[in-house]
Write a protein that holds these residues in place. Structure first.
Motif, PDB file in Angstrom:
ATOM      1  N   GLU A  39       0.852  -1.194   0.000  1.00 19.05           N
ATOM      2  CA  GLU A  39       0.000   0.000   0.000  1.00 19.05           C
ATOM      3  C   GLU A  39       0.886   1.241   0.000  1.00 19.05           C
ATOM      4  OE1 GLU A  39      -2.602   0.169   3.394  1.00 19.05           O
ATOM      5  OE2 GLU A  39      -2.545  -2.008   3.597  1.00 19.05           O
ATOM      6  N   PHE A  40       0.285   2.350  -0.445  1.00 18.75           N
ATOM      7  CA  PHE A  40       0.954   3.642  -0.289  1.00 18.75           C
ATOM      8  C   PHE A  40      -0.115   4.724  -0.289  1.00 18.75           C
ATOM      9  CE2 PHE A  40       0.284   3.510  -4.802  1.00 18.75           C
ATOM     10  CZ  PHE A  40       0.162   4.828  -5.212  1.00 18.75           C
ATOM     11  N   GLU A  41       0.235   5.895   0.218  1.00 19.62           N
ATOM     12  CA  GLU A  41      -0.661   7.057   0.108  1.00 19.62           C
ATOM     13  C   GLU A  41       0.183   8.313   0.026  1.00 19.62           C
ATOM     14  OE1 GLU A  41      -4.783   7.594   1.703  1.00 19.62           O
ATOM     15  OE2 GLU A  41      -3.723   8.872   3.147  1.00 19.62           O
ATOM     16  N   LEU A  42      -0.281   9.251  -0.812  1.00 14.92           N
ATOM     17  CA  LEU A  42       0.379  10.541  -0.957  1.00 14.92           C
ATOM     18  C   LEU A  42      -0.249  11.528   0.014  1.00 14.92           C
ATOM     19  CD1 LEU A  42       0.499  10.754  -4.867  1.00 14.92           C
ATOM     20  CD2 LEU A  42       2.131   9.695  -3.301  1.00 14.92           C
ATOM     21  N   GLY A  43       0.583  12.279   0.709  1.00 11.35           N
ATOM     22  CA  GLY A  43       0.108  13.228   1.697  1.00 11.35           C
ATOM     23  C   GLY A  43      -0.189  14.591   1.101  1.00 11.35           C
ATOM     24  N   PRO A  44      -0.819  15.475   1.866  1.00 17.63           N
ATOM     25  CA  PRO A  44      -1.213  16.797   1.350  1.00 17.63           C
ATOM     26  C   PRO A  44      -0.037  17.712   1.059  1.00 17.63           C
ATOM     27  CG  PRO A  44      -1.614  16.644   3.713  1.00 17.63           C
ATOM     28  CD  PRO A  44      -1.235  15.273   3.266  1.00 17.63           C
ATOM     29  N   LYS A  45       1.129  17.411   1.623  1.00 22.51           N
ATOM     30  CA  LYS A  45       2.294  18.261   1.411  1.00 22.51           C
ATOM     31  C   LYS A  45       3.390  17.540   0.630  1.00 22.51           C
ATOM     32  CE  LYS A  45       1.330  20.621   5.785  1.00 22.51           C
ATOM     33  NZ  LYS A  45       1.835  20.954   7.155  1.00 22.51           N
ATOM     34  N   GLY A  46       2.963  16.568  -0.166  1.00 20.24           N
ATOM     35  CA  GLY A  46       3.926  15.832  -0.970  1.00 20.24           C
ATOM     36  C   GLY A  46       4.570  14.665  -0.253  1.00 20.24           C
ATOM     37  N   GLN A  47       4.135  14.388   0.992  1.00 25.25           N
ATOM     38  CA  GLN A  47       4.700  13.249   1.716  1.00 25.25           C
ATOM     39  C   GLN A  47       4.212  11.927   1.093  1.00 25.25           C
ATOM     40  OE1 GLN A  47       2.366  15.432   3.120  1.00 25.25           O
ATOM     41  NE2 GLN A  47       2.847  15.720   5.290  1.00 25.25           N
ATOM     42  N   VAL A  48       4.910  10.860   1.433  1.00 27.54           N
ATOM     43  CA  VAL A  48       4.518   9.518   0.989  1.00 27.54           C
ATOM     44  C   VAL A  48       4.665   8.568   2.165  1.00 27.54           C
ATOM     45  CG1 VAL A  48       4.952   7.627  -0.617  1.00 27.54           C
ATOM     46  CG2 VAL A  48       5.362   9.978  -1.358  1.00 27.54           C
ATOM     47  N   VAL A  49       3.636   7.759   2.414  1.00 24.13           N
ATOM     48  CA  VAL A  49       3.771   6.648   3.347  1.00 24.13           C
ATOM     49  C   VAL A  49       3.520   5.358   2.589  1.00 24.13           C
ATOM     50  CG1 VAL A  49       3.159   7.912   5.437  1.00 24.13           C
ATOM     51  CG2 VAL A  49       1.356   6.795   4.106  1.00 24.13           C
ATOM     52  N   VAL A  50       4.202   4.311   3.009  1.00 21.82           N
ATOM     53  CA  VAL A  50       4.044   3.003   2.391  1.00 21.82           C
ATOM     54  C   VAL A  50       3.897   1.949   3.484  1.00 21.82           C
ATOM     55  CG1 VAL A  50       5.413   3.631   0.366  1.00 21.82           C
ATOM     56  CG2 VAL A  50       6.524   2.510   2.309  1.00 21.82           C
ATOM     57  N   VAL A  51       3.218   0.871   3.146  1.00 25.72           N
ATOM     58  CA  VAL A  51       3.245  -0.334   3.967  1.00 25.72           C
ATOM     59  C   VAL A  51       4.200  -1.280   3.260  1.00 25.72           C
ATOM     60  CG1 VAL A  51       1.941  -2.256   4.920  1.00 25.72           C
ATOM     61  CG2 VAL A  51       0.906   0.022   4.819  1.00 25.72           C
ATOM     62  N   ASN A  52       5.313  -1.561   3.915  1.00 25.32           N
ATOM     63  CA  ASN A  52       6.439  -2.237   3.275  1.00 25.32           C
ATOM     64  C   ASN A  52       6.841  -3.478   4.068  1.00 25.32           C
ATOM     65  OD1 ASN A  52       8.953  -2.073   1.389  1.00 25.32           O
ATOM     66  ND2 ASN A  52       9.842  -2.257   3.439  1.00 25.32           N
ATOM     67  N   SER A  53       7.192  -4.546   3.344  1.00 23.10           N
ATOM     68  CA  SER A  53       7.734  -5.748   3.963  1.00 23.10           C
ATOM     69  C   SER A  53       8.967  -6.176   3.190  1.00 23.10           C
ATOM     70  CB  SER A  53       6.695  -6.872   3.966  1.00 23.10           C
ATOM     71  OG  SER A  53       7.241  -8.060   4.514  1.00 23.10           O
ATOM     72  N   GLU A  54       9.897  -6.810   3.908  1.00 28.47           N
ATOM     73  CA  GLU A  54      11.106  -7.375   3.307  1.00 28.47           C
ATOM     74  C   GLU A  54      11.319  -8.758   3.906  1.00 28.47           C
ATOM     75  OE1 GLU A  54      14.298  -4.497   3.635  1.00 28.47           O
ATOM     76  OE2 GLU A  54      12.921  -2.856   3.157  1.00 28.47           O
ATOM     77  N   PRO A  55      12.206  -9.570   3.345  1.00 26.08           N
ATOM     78  CA  PRO A  55      12.322 -10.965   3.800  1.00 26.08           C
ATOM     79  C   PRO A  55      12.527 -11.141   5.301  1.00 26.08           C
ATOM     80  CG  PRO A  55      13.452 -10.722   1.709  1.00 26.08           C
ATOM     81  CD  PRO A  55      13.019  -9.341   2.126  1.00 26.08           C
ATOM     82  N   LEU A  56      13.201 -10.205   5.953  1.00 25.85           N
ATOM     83  CA  LEU A  56      13.422 -10.314   7.394  1.00 25.85           C
ATOM     84  C   LEU A  56      12.699  -9.220   8.171  1.00 25.85           C
ATOM     85  CD1 LEU A  56      17.227 -11.249   7.452  1.00 25.85           C
ATOM     86  CD2 LEU A  56      15.240 -12.769   7.410  1.00 25.85           C
TER      87      LEU A  56
END
Length: 806
Positions: A370-387
């Motif tokens: 998932e990701f979402e763009l914020g009102p001031k150009g921010q970005v958040v993501v839901v991220n996973s990696e192997p560990l």
């Protein structure tokens, strides 16, 4: 001579030393502490991010989801809801006054999800809908005055709670639909889900789309006057998957107008598409265009835009042979951000609004869900990696900054196996991607029992993401190999379509190629191979054990071997008739894809079958048929049925039970069984000391002994012996100058160390490679000479008391 290190940290507690706080190999019980993080959304001012945390509640044997908030600067992390019921789908109102969510709190086990509003200025959350049906989805209008809701009708065939209390007789189920079954939903009747308006000030609900259709994924225009949504219409929607985009005015009595009219699935509900996205100026709508009907699930998901007033959709990257999804516009409307799937990875990318080449914004070996763009150009993501399990991160300055940190403390308590990407070559030369997970405490040069795990779908992929199942097996001493055989996504259309109406052929060859790779690399013991998977992973497991005898243990979950039995009993009627034709017109195709059932006479692999009792996706009867076939042939097999569970096993105790049964079944057939008598602390200490000496002496006495390994926790023979720990001694012996000869496994019970090790002989034939044969030394010290005709004695060891003589 190679020498494995003894696990001293594990032996010391058995010898009476104090426990330490050092990380330990994880267990199925540890996995009940793992938290699932998802659904991250910005507040209107960009200072907060709301998200959902779900975890098993072992006391109630249910999963509990709560809403949390993190400050974007990382300074605070707050739990917003604390009830024992689930709260999901958090969204901030456009003015920031409310935090809304969905919950069935207070309505019991079978309660319907309702919309709740939490005033951020203070006070308790308020339930603002009180429906007999349930709220499935919702979005705030940009002006904050209204919400668009997708509400599912109450089931006309179900009793109310009052009627259940009165023990009323349920009405008969009357079915007249082409597709009449769906997992979780059960038998399909006239129940539908519609688009509603909710007025925040008056708390009034208005049904915008009454009728016999289902609506999905509403999206507001920037001026709050129109709604886009997705629906599947026509004379009989059950007979096709042609979803289209519709637009309508946000008022009672308005008529929806189709925005797309092609014969492909546009923004089909599910994991890929995401919500249709209006451009900031309201002139265009971005969406994900599906594949033509005949390509079914194998087809690509492609990013497109269409004028909001109607017109011809335009693909933004027509030459891109990869799946794309979940589009969002940049605030200036010049760029579209989206998720891009590519060979085990899923990353954040962007493309100019006019089309062009994609740019990977957040790339690497990861899975961004998932990701979402914020009102001031921010970005958040839901991220996973192997560990790294899924967490919410801020993405800034080309790097990730953690926000949720829900599993950080948990990660410090467990040891994880190293995960390595691999590529193997299949029988026809195709390159097959996958992963190898090394056991915790891995030592180079040693071969391990190995389990091949297969994903479901089949159109899905094992990704660069955290896998609890892989890590549990690795913690238990297994090498795990995971394949993305043909049929998987992430490698383009033709790779995915390669198994069209030909299940179990090329994908079996691909899966075996990954196993061969692990053997060739010296990781996998070819004499101790297991296999397993769920859904299509169970289907391909059945194919593999019917086609190849190399596997000594299998776990087949919610699969189907006799596809003829699926016709009319599961939810895939459209897919069957499109891909395979009808059984009476194309019986040869149906029999071909049912290879495991019609070749069950070739199966010798001990197999554990598992399924949910109420599974309408791949119903239980399919698992029962294959179990019955193996029982008829007296092949060791067992059937596990999880009461009340659907295709996905969700009850925490059942999830743990499934993991425990996987381990027990693989241990029973891939590791030698062991006796397990009880022993006092003093006896365990004496055994530990004795085995330390034995390990050293054995390694020094014979140049043919390659490895001596002592496992203080032993292995599980399929029964519960938690109160009676024991040791396992493994000796690997070189044959004819090359490693790969025999491995001797000796089970040592605490109270019986002297009788068990009273005498035994290591005999090998130096002139003949034995292909990895292994044999347990019996309790009475039986010689292994019967294995090795004409063998030459290399060493004869005898123990007297706790001393040794050679």
């Amino acid at each position: 001579m190679k020498k494995m290190l003894l696990l001293l940290s594990a032996l010391l507690p058995l010898a009476g030393a104090a426990q330490t706080a050092t990380p330990h190999p994880l267990t199925a019980r540890d996995l009940q502490q793992l938290r699932d993080v998802k659904d991250a959304h910005f507040s209107p001012d960009g200072q907060w991010v709301a998200y959902v945390v779900s975890r098993p509640d072992t006391a109630t044997d249910k999963n509990n989801a709560d809403v949390w908030m993190a400050r974007y600067d990382g300074s605070q992390n707050l739990r917003v809801t604390t009830s024992p019921d689930n709260e999901t789908s958090p969204r901030f109102s456009p003015d920031g006054q409310y935090l809304s969510f969905l919950s069935s709190r207070g309505e019991g086990e079978e309660g319907q999800a309702q919309l709740w509003l939490l005033n951020r200025r203070g006070g308790e959350a308020e339930k603002v809908t009180k429906l007999k049906g349930s709220v499935q989805d919702y979005v705030w209008a940009p002006d904050g005055k209204q919400l668009a809701l997708i509400i599912r009708d109450a089931d006309p065939d179900s009793l109310t709670q009052k009627q259940k209390t009165q023990k009323k007789t349920p009405p008969v189920i009357v079915i007249d639909r082409f597709q009449f079954k769906q997992d979780v939903d059960g038998y399909l009747n006239a129940q539908r889900q519609h688009l509603y308006l909710f007025d925040v000030a008056t708390r009034r609900l208005t049904n915008l789309t009454p009728g016999s259709y289902d609506e999905h994924l509403p999206a507001w225009s920037p001026d709050s006057r129109q709604l886009a949504f997705v629906s599947k219409r026509g004379p009989d929607p059950d007979r096709h998957d042609n979803y289209d985009l519709y637009v309508m005015d946000a008022r009672a009595g308005a008529q929806p107008r189709p925005l797309t009219t092609t014969d492909v699935a546009d923004s089909a509900p599910g994991g890929w598409s995401g919500r249709p996205a209006w451009s900031p100026d309201g002139r265009q709508i971005a969406f994900v265009e599906g594949a033509p009907r005949e390509q079914l699930v194998y087809g690509l998901h492609q990013l497109a835009v269409v004028p909001a007033t109607g017109g011809t959709p335009r693909l933004l990257m027509p030459g891109l042979d990869r799946n794309t999804g979940k589009p969002q516009w940049s605030t200036d409307g010049k760029t579209l951000y989206f998720l891009l799937e590519d060979d085990r990875a899923q990353v954040l990318a962007r493309v100019p609004a006019q089309g062009g080449q994609p740019e990977r914004v957040l790339a690497g070996q990861r899975e961004v869900t998932e990701f979402e763009l914020g009102p001031k150009g921010q970005v958040v993501v839901v991220n996973s990696e192997p560990l790294q399990p899924k967490e919410v991160f801020a993405f800034e300055k080309k790097s990730l900054r953690p926000l949720s940190q829900q599993n950080d403390a948990w990660l410090k308590t467990v040891q994880l196996g190293a995960v390595e990407p691999i590529q193997a070559t299949s029988a026809d030369g195709a390159r097959v991607s996958g992963f190898v997970v090394k056991p915790v405490g891995y030592a180079a040069g040693r071969r391990y029992p190995t389990v091949l795990r297969i994903h479901g779908g089949p159109v899905a992929q094992f990704a660069y993401a955290f896998s609890p199942e892989w890590q549990l097996l690795a913690a238990h001493g297994y090498v795990v190999v995971a394949a993305n055989p043909r049929g998987s996504s992430g490698r383009g259309l033709e790779y995915s379509r390669a198994i069209y109406a030909d299940w179990g052929h090329k994908d079996s060859e691909d899966a075996l190629a990954v196993v061969d790779y692990a053997v060739q690399q010296g990781l996998a013991d070819p004499a101790r191979l297991g296999v397993g998977g769920w859904s299509y992973g169970g289907i391909l497991t059945d194919h593999l054990i019917a086609r190849d005898p190399r596997f000594k243990a299998a776990t087949s979950g919610a699969g189907i071997a006799n596809v003829l039995a699926g016709y009319g009993t599961d939810q895939y009627i459209r897919d069957y008739e499109t891909e395979l034709g009808t059984p009476w017109e194309h019986p040869d195709v149906w029999v071909r894809v049912s290879y495991p059932f019609f070749h069950a006479g070739q199966i010798s692999t001990p197999t554990l079958f598992l399924c949910g009792e109420k599974d309408f996706n791949v119903p239980l009867l399919n698992t029962e048929q294959m179990y019955q076939a193996l029982q008829s042939r007296q092949v060791p097999s067992q059937l596990i049925i999880y009461p009340g569970q659907f295709h996905g096993i969700s009850k925490p105790s059942y999830v743990k039970d499934r993991y425990d049964r996987y381990l027990a079944w693989y241990d029973k057939y891939l590791k030698p069984a062991a006796v397990q008598p009880a022993g006092s602390k003093e006896q365990r200490g004496r055994v530990a000391a004795a085995l330390l000496v034995l390990e050293s002496e054995l390694a020094q006495r014979s140049a043919h002994i390659v490895d001596v390994f002592i496992d203080p926790e032993g292995f599980n023979d399929g029964f519960s012996h938690a109160a009676h720990p024991y040791f396992k001694l493994r000796i690997e012996v070189e044959v004819a100058g090359s490693f790969g000869g025999i491995a001797l496994n000796v089970a040592v019970g605490h109270a019986q160390v002297l009788p068990l090790l009273a005498r035994y002989a290591l005999l090998v034939n130096q002139n003949q490679a034995l292909g990895g044969e292994h044999e347990q030394v019996a309790n009475d010290g039986v010689s292994l000479a019967h294995l090795l005709a004409g063998g030459q004695q290399l060493a004869q060891l005898q123990l007297n008391g706790l001393g040794f003589s050679f």
